[in-house]
Design a protein around this motif. Structure first.
Motif, PDB file in Angstrom:
ATOM      1  N   GLU A  99       1.122  -1.307  -0.010  1.00 44.91           N
ATOM      2  CA  GLU A  99       0.011  -0.105  -0.042  1.00 44.91           C
ATOM      3  C   GLU A  99       0.791   1.294   0.035  1.00 44.91           C
ATOM      4  OE1 GLU A  99      -3.330   0.637  -0.050  1.00 44.91           O
ATOM      5  OE2 GLU A  99      -3.777  -1.676  -0.533  1.00 44.91           O
ATOM      6  N   PHE A 100       0.539   2.203  -0.875  1.00 44.22           N
ATOM      7  CA  PHE A 100       0.994   3.462  -0.931  1.00 44.22           C
ATOM      8  C   PHE A 100       0.329   4.583  -0.887  1.00 44.22           C
ATOM      9  CE2 PHE A 100       3.102  -0.114  -3.302  1.00 44.22           C
ATOM     10  CZ  PHE A 100       4.675  -0.082  -2.858  1.00 44.22           C
ATOM     11  N   ALA A 101       0.875   5.674  -0.098  1.00 44.67           N
ATOM     12  CA  ALA A 101       0.230   7.014  -0.149  1.00 44.67           C
ATOM     13  C   ALA A 101       0.269   7.845  -1.416  1.00 44.67           C
ATOM     14  CB  ALA A 101       0.902   7.595   1.297  1.00 44.67           C
ATOM     15  N   ARG A 102      -0.373   8.725  -1.424  1.00 47.78           N
ATOM     16  CA  ARG A 102      -0.578   9.506  -2.710  1.00 47.78           C
ATOM     17  C   ARG A 102       0.772  10.399  -2.719  1.00 47.78           C
ATOM     18  NH1 ARG A 102      -1.525  14.434  -4.668  1.00 47.78           N
ATOM     19  NH2 ARG A 102      -2.734  14.710  -6.507  1.00 47.78           N
ATOM     20  N   ASN A 103       1.249  10.871  -1.655  1.00 49.45           N
ATOM     21  CA  ASN A 103       2.538  11.914  -1.670  1.00 49.45           C
ATOM     22  C   ASN A 103       3.613  11.183  -2.095  1.00 49.45           C
ATOM     23  OD1 ASN A 103       2.488  10.401   0.673  1.00 49.45           O
ATOM     24  ND2 ASN A 103       3.738  12.062   1.882  1.00 49.45           N
ATOM     25  N   GLU A 104       3.711   9.688  -1.836  1.00 49.46           N
ATOM     26  CA  GLU A 104       4.814   8.952  -2.394  1.00 49.46           C
ATOM     27  C   GLU A 104       4.779   8.773  -3.715  1.00 49.46           C
ATOM     28  OE1 GLU A 104       6.059   5.428   0.423  1.00 49.46           O
ATOM     29  OE2 GLU A 104       3.834   5.357   0.437  1.00 49.46           O
ATOM     30  N   VAL A 105       3.871   8.670  -4.253  1.00 53.41           N
ATOM     31  CA  VAL A 105       3.682   8.437  -5.642  1.00 53.41           C
ATOM     32  C   VAL A 105       3.851   9.730  -6.381  1.00 53.41           C
ATOM     33  CG1 VAL A 105       2.101   7.988  -7.753  1.00 53.41           C
ATOM     34  CG2 VAL A 105       1.800   6.696  -5.684  1.00 53.41           C
ATOM     35  N   VAL A 106       3.451  11.160  -6.087  1.00 52.78           N
ATOM     36  CA  VAL A 106       3.453  12.125  -6.314  1.00 52.78           C
ATOM     37  C   VAL A 106       5.146  12.497  -6.708  1.00 52.78           C
ATOM     38  CG1 VAL A 106       3.544  14.918  -5.981  1.00 52.78           C
ATOM     39  CG2 VAL A 106       1.411  13.255  -5.901  1.00 52.78           C
ATOM     40  N   LYS A 107       5.896  12.116  -5.625  1.00 49.67           N
ATOM     41  CA  LYS A 107       7.345  12.359  -5.438  1.00 49.67           C
ATOM     42  C   LYS A 107       8.115  11.558  -6.583  1.00 49.67           C
ATOM     43  CE  LYS A 107       7.948  13.814  -0.732  1.00 49.67           C
ATOM     44  NZ  LYS A 107       8.504  13.324   0.645  1.00 49.67           N
ATOM     45  N   LEU A 108       7.332  10.258  -6.767  1.00 49.68           N
ATOM     46  CA  LEU A 108       8.033   9.412  -7.846  1.00 49.68           C
ATOM     47  C   LEU A 108       7.970   9.770  -9.282  1.00 49.68           C
ATOM     48  CD1 LEU A 108       6.802   5.803  -6.328  1.00 49.68           C
ATOM     49  CD2 LEU A 108       9.391   6.704  -6.497  1.00 49.68           C
ATOM     50  N   VAL A 109       6.600  10.353  -9.327  1.00 44.22           N
ATOM     51  CA  VAL A 109       6.374  10.938 -10.609  1.00 44.22           C
ATOM     52  C   VAL A 109       7.406  12.321 -10.802  1.00 44.22           C
ATOM     53  CG1 VAL A 109       4.677  12.360 -11.824  1.00 44.22           C
ATOM     54  CG2 VAL A 109       4.069  10.134 -10.790  1.00 44.22           C
ATOM     55  N   GLU A 110       7.425  13.187 -10.113  1.00 43.96           N
ATOM     56  CA  GLU A 110       8.319  14.359  -9.981  1.00 43.96           C
ATOM     57  C   GLU A 110       9.776  13.767 -10.106  1.00 43.96           C
ATOM     58  OE1 GLU A 110       5.874  17.358  -7.355  1.00 43.96           O
ATOM     59  OE2 GLU A 110       7.503  16.303  -6.361  1.00 43.96           O
ATOM     60  N   GLN A 111      10.369  12.861  -9.616  1.00 43.56           N
ATOM     61  CA  GLN A 111      11.574  12.410  -9.816  1.00 43.56           C
ATOM     62  C   GLN A 111      11.721  11.742 -11.192  1.00 43.56           C
ATOM     63  OE1 GLN A 111      12.696   9.617  -6.633  1.00 43.56           O
ATOM     64  NE2 GLN A 111      12.474  11.102  -4.957  1.00 43.56           N
ATOM     65  N   SER A 112      10.715  11.233 -11.676  1.00 52.18           N
ATOM     66  CA  SER A 112      10.824  10.485 -13.119  1.00 52.18           C
ATOM     67  C   SER A 112      10.910  11.584 -14.113  1.00 52.18           C
ATOM     68  CB  SER A 112       9.671   9.742 -13.337  1.00 52.18           C
ATOM     69  OG  SER A 112       9.449   9.331 -14.683  1.00 52.18           O
ATOM     70  N   PHE A 113       9.939  12.739 -13.955  1.00 53.27           N
ATOM     71  CA  PHE A 113      10.335  13.731 -14.859  1.00 53.27           C
ATOM     72  C   PHE A 113      11.889  14.478 -14.731  1.00 53.27           C
ATOM     73  CE2 PHE A 113       5.946  13.162 -15.523  1.00 53.27           C
ATOM     74  CZ  PHE A 113       5.768  13.737 -16.869  1.00 53.27           C
ATOM     75  N   SER A 114      12.278  14.593 -13.446  1.00 52.28           N
ATOM     76  CA  SER A 114      13.640  15.153 -13.248  1.00 52.28           C
ATOM     77  C   SER A 114      14.679  14.405 -13.917  1.00 52.28           C
ATOM     78  CB  SER A 114      13.720  15.461 -11.880  1.00 52.28           C
ATOM     79  OG  SER A 114      15.203  15.976 -11.598  1.00 52.28           O
ATOM     80  N   GLN A 115      14.738  13.170 -13.976  1.00 52.00           N
ATOM     81  CA  GLN A 115      15.775  12.150 -14.390  1.00 52.00           C
ATOM     82  C   GLN A 115      15.853  12.326 -15.785  1.00 52.00           C
ATOM     83  OE1 GLN A 115      14.560   8.528 -12.688  1.00 52.00           O
ATOM     84  NE2 GLN A 115      15.467   9.090 -10.680  1.00 52.00           N
ATOM     85  N   ARG A 116      14.606  12.755 -16.676  1.00 53.02           N
ATOM     86  CA  ARG A 116      14.565  12.959 -18.019  1.00 53.02           C
ATOM     87  C   ARG A 116      15.616  13.972 -18.495  1.00 53.02           C
ATOM     88  NH1 ARG A 116       8.432  12.114 -19.909  1.00 53.02           N
ATOM     89  NH2 ARG A 116       7.846  10.561 -18.156  1.00 53.02           N
ATOM     90  N   ARG A 117      15.465  15.222 -17.488  1.00 51.70           N
ATOM     91  CA  ARG A 117      16.344  16.105 -17.914  1.00 51.70           C
ATOM     92  C   ARG A 117      17.916  15.831 -17.968  1.00 51.70           C
ATOM     93  NH1 ARG A 117      16.001  21.474 -14.188  1.00 51.70           N
ATOM     94  NH2 ARG A 117      15.733  19.865 -12.757  1.00 51.70           N
TER      95      ARG A 117
END
Length: 404
Positions: free
Chosen positions: A314-332
């Motif tokens: 089970e995962f909290a919404r804020n955990e997933v949000v941080k993962l999404v932001e990190q995914s976009f950051s790593q593209r740069r």
């Protein structure tokens, strides 16, 4: 000049086994360019590590977490860039820390130093107590009014006798050099053949100029359409160019617009509905429906690792949000091939990049002081290697700085 100075140092004092040159810069675009330049040095032979200042700051904080806590820095997230750099600045002053860095990296190269905040400068200044440091900076290319007077340039004048960078070197075209020199000096840049200033009061007129120039000078070239602010004028001009032909048949041309990874992540998150608490398969299904394969893959892989290593389902919404932001950051960080094709970007996004041809969209909405407008235009114009076209929306702007 930065590469020449580093190469001369390596001729006198070669690196020992296991040692590398640490190269830091503020943005990922300049990091990639710096990486390419370092790869060309024969006496370095790939013994480099090139990263952003923020990334290296986080490495220090993560490696010296206990010491950081003793200094009062606790519960810092990697996305809290200023807090990370503040902690890294404090750590870099500690003898054991800069000795630890020097053991692997006896030489530090810093490019685009004028963009460093006080905390980022503090980390570099701390490392300079032990490392041999080579720094390049051009105060006039700093676009942040909060960094005036410029901390990095002030520091350089205190610790050495720097040589100011006042001459662009990415072009040999005299018209471009003269235009840059005039803008920097507060004089009127002269519109000629390879540097052209035109008044285009409406988006369709600007769009027609864009299509004509892409047709005449864009074939097989890298072209950047650059604007201080991506507002109504720039959007409408590009929309016209993407939907219409000129009377001579030029166009339509659809220009891809670059945006920051943070903004892209925010826009992506606004399109999905994440539950406050959800299991892995449910989260993956929501992300997959949004259609961004890379984000779905990055988040799903992390969720699976958590399931296998920690039995967490089970995962909290804020955990997933941080993962999404990190995914976009790593593209740069991993994005390559910046110089090919046609693209649009803001002046800030164009910093330390170069293109064969540049088209500058100068909207009526450009504000700020005369000094700030000169810096914005200078940064845009000096991206060009062969040609630069400046399209000015407001006739009133033609009679004020930076055009007079």
């Amino acid at each position: 000049m930065l590469m020449e100075s580093l190469s001369a140092q390596l001729d006198v004092t070669p690196l020992h086994a296991g040692q590398r040159v640490l190269a830091l810069t503020f943005m990922h675009g300049s990091r990639r360019r710096l990486e390419e330049r370092l790869a060309m040095l024969q006496n370095l032979k790939g013994k480099t590590e090139c990263t952003t200042i923020d990334s290296f700051a986080w490495r220090l904080v993560r490696r010296w977490r206990s010491l950081g806590a003793a200094l009062g820095f606790v519960n810092i997230e990697p996305s809290e860039y200023e807090r990370v750099c503040e902690a890294a600045s404090a750590l870099a002053q500690v003898k054991e820390v800069h000795n630890w860095v020097a053991a692997t990296f006896p030489i530090l190269v810093v490019d685009e130093a004028q963009d460093m905040t006080v905390n980022r400068l503090g980390m570099v200044a701390g490392l300079a107590n032990r490392l041999k440091v080579f720094v390049a900076a051009d105060e006039f290319q700093c676009l942040s009014e909060e960094l005036r007077p410029n901390p990095a340039c002030s520091w350089l004048y205190q610790v050495c006798v720097p040589e100011e960078l006042t001459q662009p070197h990415r072009t040999n075209v005299n018209e471009l050099l003269n235009a840059a020199r005039a803008i920097r000096a507060g004089e009127a840049p002269k519109s000629e053949k390879f540097f052209v200033v035109a008044q285009t009061s409406t988006p369709p007129l600007a769009g027609a100029w864009i299509n004509s120039n892409l047709s005449w000078y864009g074939g097989g070239k890298s072209v950047a359409i650059i604007t201080p602010t991506y507002g109504t004028f720039a959007r409408a001009a590009l929309a016209w160019a993407a939907a219409n032909k000129t009377k001579r048949g030029a166009g339509p041309y659809d220009i891809a617009w670059e945006q920051s990874e943070a903004k892209a992540a925010t826009e992506y998150l606004a399109t999905i509905q994440l539950a406050d608490q959800a299991d892995g398969p449910s989260i993956t299904a929501v992300l997959a429906a949004a259609g961004d394969a890379r984000t779905t893959r990055d988040v799903t892989e992390w969720l699976e690792i958590q399931r296998r290593t920690r039995a967490k389902v089970e995962f909290a919404r804020n955990e997933v949000v941080k993962l999404v932001e990190q995914s976009f950051s790593q593209r740069r960080q991993s994005r390559r091939s910046e110089v090919h094709g046609w693209k649009g970007m803001t002046v800030h996004g164009a910093k330390n990049r170069e293109f064969d041809n540049v088209i500058v969209l100068w909207p009526a909405a450009v504000g700020g002081s005369d000094e700030q407008r000169r810096r914005l235009l200078y940064n845009a114009v000096t991206r060009a290697k062969e040609r630069c076209l400046v399209l000015v929306q407001a006739a009133a702007h033609m009679g004020r700085s930076p055009f007079t």
